[in-house]
Design an enzyme around this catalytic site. Structure first.
Site, PDB file in Angstrom:
ATOM      1  N   GLU A 162      -5.270   9.149  -1.230  1.00  0.00           N
ATOM      2  CA  GLU A 162      -4.887  10.556  -1.056  1.00  0.00           C
ATOM      3  C   GLU A 162      -3.721  10.915  -1.947  1.00  0.00           C
ATOM      4  O   GLU A 162      -3.621  12.065  -2.416  1.00  0.00           O
ATOM      5  CB  GLU A 162      -4.540  10.811   0.413  1.00  0.00           C
ATOM      6  CG  GLU A 162      -4.377  12.301   0.772  1.00  0.00           C
ATOM      7  CD  GLU A 162      -2.984  12.851   0.505  1.00  0.00           C
ATOM      8  OE1 GLU A 162      -2.838  14.099   0.503  1.00  0.00           O
ATOM      9  OE2 GLU A 162      -2.039  12.053   0.303  1.00  0.00           O
ATOM     10  N   ASP A 201      -2.728   5.211   2.070  1.00  0.00           N
ATOM     11  CA  ASP A 201      -1.829   4.900   0.954  1.00  0.00           C
ATOM     12  C   ASP A 201      -0.520   5.658   1.086  1.00  0.00           C
ATOM     13  O   ASP A 201      -0.420   6.681   1.777  1.00  0.00           O
ATOM     14  CB  ASP A 201      -2.503   5.227  -0.381  1.00  0.00           C
ATOM     15  CG  ASP A 201      -2.947   6.680  -0.484  1.00  0.00           C
ATOM     16  OD1 ASP A 201      -3.370   7.250   0.540  1.00  0.00           O
ATOM     17  OD2 ASP A 201      -2.883   7.257  -1.597  1.00  0.00           O
TER      18      ASP A 201
END
Length: 449
Positions: free
Chosen positions: A150, A86
């Protein structure tokens, strides 16, 4: 089919471009991210190598991929290469190029995630694919994990795997973001290894006042005015410096003259010295030695002609190793001072700081391997000011470091500026170096043939 002797530059560049174009933007909501797009890209890339690949999806679209090369010796160590898929949101108007175009311009790949951390995730994937394709049979097990979420506390990524799929990711050693940027020193080239990271304490501070009519503001108890003073006090407060062991070893490893290091190792003199340093270095050094507090969001007021009786602030506090929740809140109250009776502090997230031992077989491996790429270089320990997924694995007993390997073209200050910043990009030479470094680390630490 690639072999360990092939130049991986074209392969890793192409994979990074695809991951950038997948646009896995995590805005913090459960429905964002959609890392399944990049998981599919990685599955396709790893296909045909015989790798054991599993996909985990705790929420729709929030997928993480784990690939393994099983070791022959159950007593040998396990190494995990840990990347995330991400990226943070972007203001496209502030970029010179399309932040999701993955354009290759003058030897650099542009795009959101180019340095945080799709560059390392793609280089890890290519390194593992190349090792599997050549038929490498290690003594210890190599794991590649490309995880979701994350950028928003890791709830649907590394935290989920650590809590619910531990057998898939249990490791003795973990490598993730974000060291390995060459730094010049009087004693030669230094490569930082992130052996620890600060903790995170996000909180809401509710400031209370008394409602009234906006046409008569004289001597009113306006919660917004009071909140502005609370923000000012937090922003200007200077918590005491703390000189930790990692900070001390970092400075001592940089081969600087004593007159330069002595003030930075003295809690009574360091703040004065920071005022004299270039801004980038001063911010980093301050973060490594202080609890920091940044008021970043404010909510309040209901109508333009109504004096607000309640305003809420959201504050990002980053803590040093050893600081518990009570100590953090004590510093906040100290900053607020005589307004403490008018505020209420509500913790939203408390994730304590974590550290790994510096003296370890993984440290020795990184030192040997880095020396092959940069002759005469030395690794230096460093504390990272932000948070990474390494913390989940440290709490499970793993030794976890942040590393990578970058070209001399990338300055540490530029690297830090592009993290969550505009015009993020990475040169293809850094992509090649990181890919070849992961391969060399796996071979050195895990052995085999």
């Amino acid at each position: 089919m690639a072999t360990a002797l092939d130049d991986p530059t074209a392969e890793v560049t192409d994979l990074l471009q695809h991951l950038i174009r997948n646009r896995c933007v995590n805005d913090g909501s459960v429905a964002s991210g959609d890392e399944a797009r990049s998981v599919e890209t990685l599955r396709s890339h790893l296909d045909g190598t015989g790798l054991d690949v599993e996909v985990y999806e705790p929420q729709p679209g929030r997928q993480s991929l784990v690939a393994r090369i099983e070791g022959r010796d159950p007593s040998a160590p396990t190494l995990t290469l840990l990347g995330h898929l991400d990226v943070v949101p972007v203001n496209e108007e502030h970029w010179q190029r399309d932040p999701f175009g993955g354009e290759l311009v003058d030897g650099e790949v542009w795009g959101r995630g180019a340095v945080d951390m799709l560059n390392l995730t793609s280089s890890m994937a290519v390194a593992v694919r190349r090792l599997a394709a050549r038929g490498w049979q290690p003594d210890g097990t190599l794991v590649f994990a490309a995880v979701a979420d994350e950028e928003a506390a890791g709830t649907w990524g590394a935290r989920h795997l650590a809590d619910h799929q531990l057998d898939a990711v249990r490791s003795d050693y973990v490598l993730t973001e974000s060291g390995g940027i060459p730094m010049k020193s009087p004693g030669g080239l230094k490569l930082p290894v992130m052996v620890g990271e600060k903790g995170c304490y996000w909180c809401r501070i509710t400031v209370r006042g008394t409602a009234g009519h906006g046409s008569q503001p004289y001597r009113t108890d306006n919660a917004l005015v009071k909140a502005a003073e609370v923000v000012r006090r937090i922003a200007e407060h200077r918590p005491e410096a703390q000189i930790g062991e990692v900070w001390r070893r970092y400075l001592e490893s940089m081969d600087l003259p004593e007159e330069a290091t002595a003030p930075l190792l003295d809690p009574d003199r360091i703040d004065g010295r920071l005022e004299e340093l270039p801004l980038g270095a001063a911010r980093l050094f301050h973060a490594c030695t202080h609890q920091t507090m940044s008021p970043n969001i404010v909510h309040g007021g209901s109508k333009v002609n109504t004096i607000p009786d309640e305003v809420t602030l959201e504050v990002d506090v980053r803590t040093l190793p050893g600081q518990d929740q009570g100590a953090v809140e004590a510093v906040l109250l100290e900053a607020v001072g005589d307004l403490r009776d008018d505020v209420e502090i509500e913790p939203a997230v408390f994730d304590p700081a974590t550290e790994s031992p510096i003296d370890s077989p993984l440290w020795d491996t990184l030192a040997r391997v880095a020396g092959r790429f940069y002759e005469g270089s030395a690794n230096v320990p460093m504390l990272i000011a932000g948070a990474t997924d390494a913390r989940f694995f440290r709490r499970l007993g793993a030794t976890a470091y942040g590393f990578g390997l970058f070209s001399r073209n990338l300055r540490y200050e530029d690297y830090g500026r592009m993290f969550h910043g505009d015009d993020e990009r990475v040169d293809v030479e850094s992509l090649r170096l990181s890919t070849e470094m992961w391969e060399a680390v796996a071979l050195d630490l895990l052995g085999g043939s």
